[in-house]
Motif scaffolding. Sequence first.
Motif, PDB file in Angstrom:
ATOM      1  N   ILE A  89       0.865  -1.186   0.000  1.00 49.54           N
ATOM      2  CA  ILE A  89       0.000   0.000   0.000  1.00 49.54           C
ATOM      3  C   ILE A  89       0.897   1.229   0.000  1.00 49.54           C
ATOM      4  O   ILE A  89       1.569   1.516   0.994  1.00 49.54           O
ATOM      5  N   ALA A 116      -2.762   4.713  -1.720  1.00 46.41           N
ATOM      6  CA  ALA A 116      -3.680   5.366  -0.796  1.00 46.41           C
ATOM      7  C   ALA A 116      -3.043   6.625  -0.215  1.00 46.41           C
ATOM      8  O   ALA A 116      -2.823   6.727   1.004  1.00 46.41           O
ATOM      9  N   VAL A 134      -7.973   6.363  -2.308  1.00 44.48           N
ATOM     10  CA  VAL A 134      -7.529   5.016  -2.670  1.00 44.48           C
ATOM     11  C   VAL A 134      -7.611   4.800  -4.175  1.00 44.48           C
ATOM     12  O   VAL A 134      -8.650   5.038  -4.797  1.00 44.48           O
ATOM     13  N   TYR A 141     -10.037  -2.526  -2.431  1.00 41.94           N
ATOM     14  CA  TYR A 141     -10.488  -1.467  -1.528  1.00 41.94           C
ATOM     15  C   TYR A 141     -11.276  -2.061  -0.366  1.00 41.94           C
ATOM     16  O   TYR A 141     -11.048  -1.727   0.803  1.00 41.94           O
ATOM     17  N   LEU A 148      -7.192   0.776   6.459  1.00 43.35           N
ATOM     18  CA  LEU A 148      -7.042   2.181   6.079  1.00 43.35           C
ATOM     19  C   LEU A 148      -7.851   3.113   6.975  1.00 43.35           C
ATOM     20  O   LEU A 148      -7.507   4.297   7.118  1.00 43.35           O
TER      21      LEU A 148
END
Length: 292
Positions: A89, A116, A134, A141, A148
Motif C-alpha cells: 500500500i 492510498a 484510494v 479497496y 485504512l
Amino acid sequence: MKVAFLGTGLMGLPMAQRLLAADIQLVAYNRTPEKLAPLQASGAEIATHPRHAIRAAECVILMLTNAPAIYNVLLSDTAWQTLEGRTIIQMGTITPTESQEIRDAVLGGGGEYLEAPVLGSILEAKAGKLSVMVGAEPKQYERHLKLLQNFGTEPLLIGPVGSAAALKLALNQLIASLTTSFALSLAFVQRQGVDVGVFMQILRDSPLYAPTFDKKLQQMLDGNYADPNFPTKHLLKDTELFISEAKSQSLDLSSIKGVRQILQTAVKMSFADDDYSSLFSVIKEWGEAIGE
C-alpha cells in the motif's frame, strides 16, 4: 495480520503509531534508524533492512519521500524477491505514472499493489482524521478498508491505480498556489498600511476564505517557520511532480511555475526544512533583494 511500515518521518511516525494503538502487529523500517525509537518503545518490531520487514509481514505500507526512495527500499534486488504474496500500500506522494510503474514491478514480483495517498497534517495523522484517497480495484479497496480506517474514518475509492495519485497532486498544487496567493495579498496590505486584522475580518466573511489562511497567518507575521507540519522542500518536490505530470495534459502551467520559483528561492534561503509558509519571506524580501 502483521503490517510492515516503511518510512517513519513526520507523517509516517504518527500513522505507524495509530496502528500500534489499534493492537496491530507492526514491524518498522526507516533509513534513519534513530527515528524508529518511539515505535520501538511502543512495542513495534524494528527491522534493520527493508527485506526483513517485508518478509515478516503480510501487508507493507510505504510512506517514503519519493519514487526513487521506493525503488531503493522496496524494489532493490534483495527486497523485490520478498514481495510474493504480500500486499503493498503506497501512501506517499508520487506521480500517477510512477505509481503505475511501481504497481507493475510489484505485480512482477508476485505481490499486490494499491495506492492510498493522504491529505492532512501531523495533527490529523495523530487523530486518525486524514483524508485517504484510494487507487485500487473495488475488491482490493473492500479488503483493506478496515486497515485504512486507522488513518481516516472514510477512505474514498477514487478509481484504479494512478487516479488517487493524480488527485493528491492536484490538491497539493492547490496548497502551494493558495498559500502563495494569500502570502502575496498579506504582504501587499502590510506595505499599503492596511490593518491586517481588518484584512482578515473581511477575508473571513467572504467566499474567498480558506481555513489554511488562518493556520499560516501567525507564522508569516512572526517570520517563525520552525516545527513544520509540511516542510518547504516537500512542497517543492510535490510541485515539481505536478508540473512534470501535467506537461502532457495541454494545460497552461505558468501560474504554478511561478509558485515553483518562489519555493525554489525559499529553499535557497535556507527554509528547506522549515514550514512551507516560509514562502512569505520570499515574497516579502525577494523584491527588495533584486531591486524591484
